[in-house]
Design a protein around this motif. Structure first.
Motif, PDB file in Angstrom:
ATOM      1  N   ILE A  46       0.517  -0.263   4.468  1.00  0.00           N
ATOM      2  CA  ILE A  46       0.862  -0.759   3.259  1.00  0.00           C
ATOM      3  C   ILE A  46       0.346  -2.294   3.274  1.00  0.00           C
ATOM      4  N   GLU A  65      -3.260  -2.354   2.903  1.00  0.00           N
ATOM      5  CA  GLU A  65      -3.563  -2.220   1.563  1.00  0.00           C
ATOM      6  C   GLU A  65      -3.563  -2.879   0.558  1.00  0.00           C
ATOM      7  N   GLU A  66      -2.202  -3.805   0.494  1.00  0.00           N
ATOM      8  CA  GLU A  66      -1.991  -4.790  -0.489  1.00  0.00           C
ATOM      9  C   GLU A  66      -2.827  -5.722  -0.348  1.00  0.00           C
ATOM     10  N   ASN A  86      -6.096  -4.720  -1.926  1.00  0.00           N
ATOM     11  CA  ASN A  86      -5.922  -4.927  -3.604  1.00  0.00           C
ATOM     12  C   ASN A  86      -5.919  -6.225  -4.228  1.00  0.00           C
ATOM     13  N   ALA A  87      -5.435  -7.166  -3.347  1.00  0.00           N
ATOM     14  CA  ALA A  87      -5.250  -8.570  -3.889  1.00  0.00           C
ATOM     15  C   ALA A  87      -6.708  -9.316  -3.673  1.00  0.00           C
ATOM     16  N   PHE A 119       3.053 -12.166  -3.774  1.00  0.00           N
ATOM     17  CA  PHE A 119       2.614 -10.981  -2.869  1.00  0.00           C
ATOM     18  C   PHE A 119       3.603 -10.460  -1.828  1.00  0.00           C
ATOM     19  N   ARG A 170       5.943  -7.933  -2.862  1.00  0.00           N
ATOM     20  CA  ARG A 170       5.615  -6.814  -3.350  1.00  0.00           C
ATOM     21  C   ARG A 170       5.373  -5.909  -2.283  1.00  0.00           C
ATOM     22  N   VAL A 171       4.771  -6.547  -1.023  1.00  0.00           N
ATOM     23  CA  VAL A 171       4.676  -5.838   0.284  1.00  0.00           C
ATOM     24  C   VAL A 171       6.177  -5.382   0.778  1.00  0.00           C
ATOM     25  N   ARG A 196       7.473  -2.484  -1.176  1.00  0.00           N
ATOM     26  CA  ARG A 196       6.837  -1.199  -0.579  1.00  0.00           C
ATOM     27  C   ARG A 196       7.090  -0.790   0.652  1.00  0.00           C
TER      28      ARG A 196
END
Ligand code: XMP
Length: 329
Positions: free
Chosen positions: A234, A237-238, A241-242, A296, A299-300, A303
């Motif tokens: 995760i 991935e984040e 994505n960022a 950020f 968000r991590v 998740r």
């Protein structure tokens, strides 16, 4: 005028001259850029007389063995054997919480398994009319490793001996072949791109030989490995994505020792403590913790809390190196 194309042609010619047209070569691959580029070059030079071996030690990133198999076999045509030794490694790691012991177990077991596999490959090779004996061992040594092993003789050499499969070729009576020994990392990456190795693999963050085992403080269990793998996936991935992946030198999730109390719904949870670490560095000798935006990190954290079962807390590690190391153990 030195170009990648010229280097490839020259190196392939050198490998062919060295190995001849019968002898076989074995080498370990990890999914990292160095061993993948070295394996691809060997394959170009001598085809299936090069045998790549990947040992799944059970403490790799999630689905790593599967991905390496796909990339090397389907993508690059390399003759690869994947040995699933997860249970053997986890069995040996049971009850062991000392960091050095964990490293030793993983390093020694790797050598044992690689040797067993090499014997099988050699035995199979003897029955084929075309091929000759396994005489060579491929190593993805880079120029800085060559320099380091020359300048750091003595006790400090052990800092890096864990790095690869130190001592294995002598034990097995094999000759070393090192096609990358004149290259720096950025040159290996360029070479990788020119050999058609996928971009993401070429630019991958480094991953330590002992894997997730040195990112789990204390005893390693299958359950803890699962938690770290999922949280790590995760986080990465984040980061991708960022658009931050290339800006960061290395990032990963780790598991702290013990448990903390949390609340999920109206239930009390006695759960795992995940620490996230991301660093910027040029040489990995010193490093700074990466400064993410709070948004950020939240968000991590959300998740991981929602998607990874059993996690009660998510921490962000801000210690630089020194005094900390990049890994936790
Ligand atoms: P440390 O934790 O020493 O890590 O600051 C520096 C870099 O080396 C990697 N590392 C290892 N790589 N085997 C490896 O192949 C190991 O035992 C090992 N220990 C640390 C670490 O991931 C970082 O990139």
């Amino acid at each position: 005028n030195w170009t990648m194309g010229a280097f490839v042609d020259q190196e392939i010619a050198r490998i062919r001259a060295l190995v001849g047209d019968k002898a076989q070569v074995i080498g370990a691959v990890s999914g990292g850029v160095d061993s993948t580029v070295a394996a691809r070059l060997m394959h170009e030079a001598i085809g299936d007389r090069f045998h790549a071996v990947m040992v799944d030690n059970g403490v790799l990133r999630q689905d790593e063995a599967k991905q390496v198999k796909e990339t090397l076999t389907q993508g690059l045509g390399v003759n690869l054997t994947v040995v699933d030794a997860s249970e053997r490694f986890l069995g040996l790691l049971k009850g062991v919480s000392d960091p050095e012991k964990k490293r030793k177990i993983i390093g020694n077991t790797f050598i044992d398994i690689f040797q067993e596999e090499a014997k099988k490959i050699a035995a199979a090779a003897e029955n084929t009319a075309l091929a000759g004996k396994v005489e060579w061992f491929l190593q993805g040594t880079l120029y800085p490793d060559v320099i380091e092993s020359i300048s750091f003789k003595g006790p400090s050499a052990t800092i890096k001996t864990h790095h690869n499969v130190g001592g294995l070729p002598e034990k097995m009576d094999l000759k070393l072949i090192e096609p990358l020994r004149e290259l720096f990392k950025d040159e290996v990456r360029k070479l990788g791109e020119s050999l058609g190795i996928p971009h993401d693999l070429v630019w991958r963050h480094p991953f330590p030989g002992p894997g997730i085992a040195i990112r789990i403080i204390g005893e390693v269990t299958a359950e803890k490995v699962r938690v770290v793998q999922q949280a790590d996936k995760i986080f990465i991935e984040e980061i991708r994505n960022a658009g931050l992946y290339k800006d960061i030198s290395q990032a990963f999730a780790a598991l702290m020792e013990g448990k903390a109390v949390g609340v999920v719904g109206d239930q009390r949870l006695h759960g795992y403590i995940i620490a996230l670490r991301a660093v910027q560095t040029t040489d990995f000798m010193t490093a700074d913790a990466y400064e993410f935006e709070q948004k950020f990190l939240r968000r991590v954290k959300n998740r991981i809390g929602n998607e990874v079962q059993g996690v009660a807390r998510v921490l962000y590690e801000i210690t630089s190196k020194p005094p900390a190391t990049i890994e936790f153990e």
